[in-house]
Scaffold this active site. Structure first.
Site, PDB file in Angstrom:
ATOM      1  N   GLU A   1      -4.889   6.707  -7.303  1.00  0.00           N
ATOM      2  CA  GLU A   1      -4.820   5.901  -8.536  1.00  0.00           C
ATOM      3  C   GLU A   1      -5.993   6.258  -9.435  1.00  0.00           C
ATOM      4  O   GLU A   1      -7.139   6.024  -9.045  1.00  0.00           O
ATOM      5  CB  GLU A   1      -4.817   4.412  -8.185  1.00  0.00           C
ATOM      6  CG  GLU A   1      -3.573   4.028  -7.381  1.00  0.00           C
ATOM      7  CD  GLU A   1      -3.459   2.544  -7.079  1.00  0.00           C
ATOM      8  OE1 GLU A   1      -4.337   1.766  -7.533  1.00  0.00           O
ATOM      9  OE2 GLU A   1      -2.501   2.144  -6.405  1.00  0.00           O
TER      10      GLU A   1
ATOM     11  N   HIS B   1      -0.192  -0.694 -10.697  1.00  0.00           N
ATOM     12  CA  HIS B   1      -0.924  -1.560  -9.759  1.00  0.00           C
ATOM     13  C   HIS B   1      -1.359  -2.868 -10.435  1.00  0.00           C
ATOM     14  O   HIS B   1      -2.546  -3.179 -10.527  1.00  0.00           O
ATOM     15  CB  HIS B   1      -2.138  -0.841  -9.181  1.00  0.00           C
ATOM     16  CG  HIS B   1      -2.567  -1.418  -7.855  1.00  0.00           C
ATOM     17  ND1 HIS B   1      -3.264  -0.707  -6.925  1.00  0.00           N
ATOM     18  CD2 HIS B   1      -2.403  -2.663  -7.325  1.00  0.00           C
ATOM     19  CE1 HIS B   1      -3.515  -1.461  -5.866  1.00  0.00           C
ATOM     20  NE2 HIS B   1      -2.997  -2.671  -6.094  1.00  0.00           N
TER      21      HIS B   1
ATOM     22  N   ARG C   1       0.845  -1.191   0.000  1.00  0.00           N
ATOM     23  CA  ARG C   1       0.000   0.000   0.000  1.00  0.00           C
ATOM     24  C   ARG C   1       0.881   1.242   0.000  1.00  0.00           C
ATOM     25  O   ARG C   1       1.870   1.324   0.735  1.00  0.00           O
ATOM     26  CB  ARG C   1      -0.917   0.029   1.235  1.00  0.00           C
ATOM     27  CG  ARG C   1      -1.973  -1.058   1.267  1.00  0.00           C
ATOM     28  CD  ARG C   1      -2.995  -0.890   0.163  1.00  0.00           C
ATOM     29  NE  ARG C   1      -3.991  -1.966   0.172  1.00  0.00           N
ATOM     30  CZ  ARG C   1      -4.767  -2.263  -0.858  1.00  0.00           C
ATOM     31  NH1 ARG C   1      -4.666  -1.565  -1.977  1.00  0.00           N
ATOM     32  NH2 ARG C   1      -5.637  -3.231  -0.782  1.00  0.00           N
TER      33      ARG C   1
END
Length: 308
Positions: free
Chosen positions: A264, A284, A235
């Protein structure tokens, strides 16, 4: 009963995985994130169950869905996408799935470390630029190095196993020590400070809590060896982005690999970090394998059915 996969069409390349839901109700699948509350209503205003994988649910959106009984996140970390307390105050159960992509992320962390250590991205760029040189491309071997695994839950445990298999000495940090790792891989648990001081590679696998948010800051980064590498596929909130950027541009840290961001899509600050030559940055995708994708849908469907 109506089921709506409000933004998860990208995950559905095997429609038969939704057959258990079709057996008891109507299923609608949409692609892309809704533009706002109005589009959320258009897609799922009459849904009893909504499954989602990408979008952020606002309180306004939840207020606009009076029929909604279950909100299923197709992933881990639902708290980052919806105010769970608010949803539950409205009688909406918010569900999560765990472990669907543990091996995928562990493999990705290992691949990131190997890519950084072997200078694979810059070597690739050299040839793409029609140049032939090995200047600045000398790599390091994982075997014989010290790898610090911070967080030894399901992903961290698998990462530790993979680095140990490559011949690294693995040390770890976690408030819950894994007897399995200690007994089978002779892994020593140390303090966070000791891990950052001793490791040639540090890979992060913690969940974010109030206690550890931005814990990877200037103080910890300054303890690392100048030729050390940091891997974050966990994270973004674990790391102080400004402090990491300064460590990388100052030469106090040799490189970093990043798959997660404060926002994001990333903000300009995150893009600035991603563009550094000693950084590998990816959008990601650590979890994004065919196997993990199939697991996520199967587990989400099972979770929904169990909740009903």
């Amino acid at each position: 009963m109506k089921f709506c996969l409000i933004d998860a069409g990208i995950f559905i390349d095997k429609p038969e995985l939704l057959d258990p839901l079709r057996a008891i109700g109507e299923v609608e699948v949409f692609n892309g994130i809704p533009a706002g509350t109005e589009e959320v209503i258009d897609r799922a205003g009459d849904a009893d169950v909504i499954a989602f994988g990408l979008m952020q649910f606002t309180e306004e959106m939840l207020d606009a869905l009076p029929k909604l009984k279950v909100l299923q996140f197709i992933g881990t970390g639902m708290w980052n996408f919806v105010n769970v307390d608010y949803a539950e105050s409205k009688g909406i159960r918010v569900l999560n799935i765990d472990g669907y992509g543990s091996n995928a992320v562990a493999e990705f962390a290992t691949a990131m470390a190997l890519s950084l250590a072997k200078n694979i991205p810059p070597a690739d760029r050299v040839l793409k630029e029609d140049r032939w040189t090995i200047d600045g491309l000398m790599g390091k071997e994982i075997k014989g190095s010290t790898v610090g695994v911070v967080g030894t839950g399901s992903i961290g445990r698998l990462s530790a196993e993979k680095f140990a298999a490559l011949g690294a000495e693995v040390i770890a940090c976690d408030i819950y020590e894994s007897e399995y790792l200690k007994e089978n891989y002779n892994i020593q648990y140390k303090s966070m400070k000791e891990v950052f001081m001793e490791a040639d590679i540090v890979t992060l696998h913690m969940k974010v809590t109030e206690e550890n948010e931005r814990i990877i800051d200037h103080k910890l980064l300054s303890l690392m060896k100048k030729d050390a590498l940091l891997i974050n596929v966990a994270r973004a909130e674990l790391v102080n982005t400004e402090d990491l950027y300064k460590a990388l541009i100052s030469g106090n840290l040799a490189g970093a690999a990043i798959d997660v961001y404060d926002s994001e899509p990333p903000t300009a600050r995150d893009y600035q970090l991603a563009q550094l030559k000693n950084v590998i940055a990816t959008p990601h995708i650590g979890y994004y394998t065919q196997e993990a994708n199939d697991n996520s849908i199967k587990m989400a469907v099972s979770s929904i059915l169990a909740s009903l």
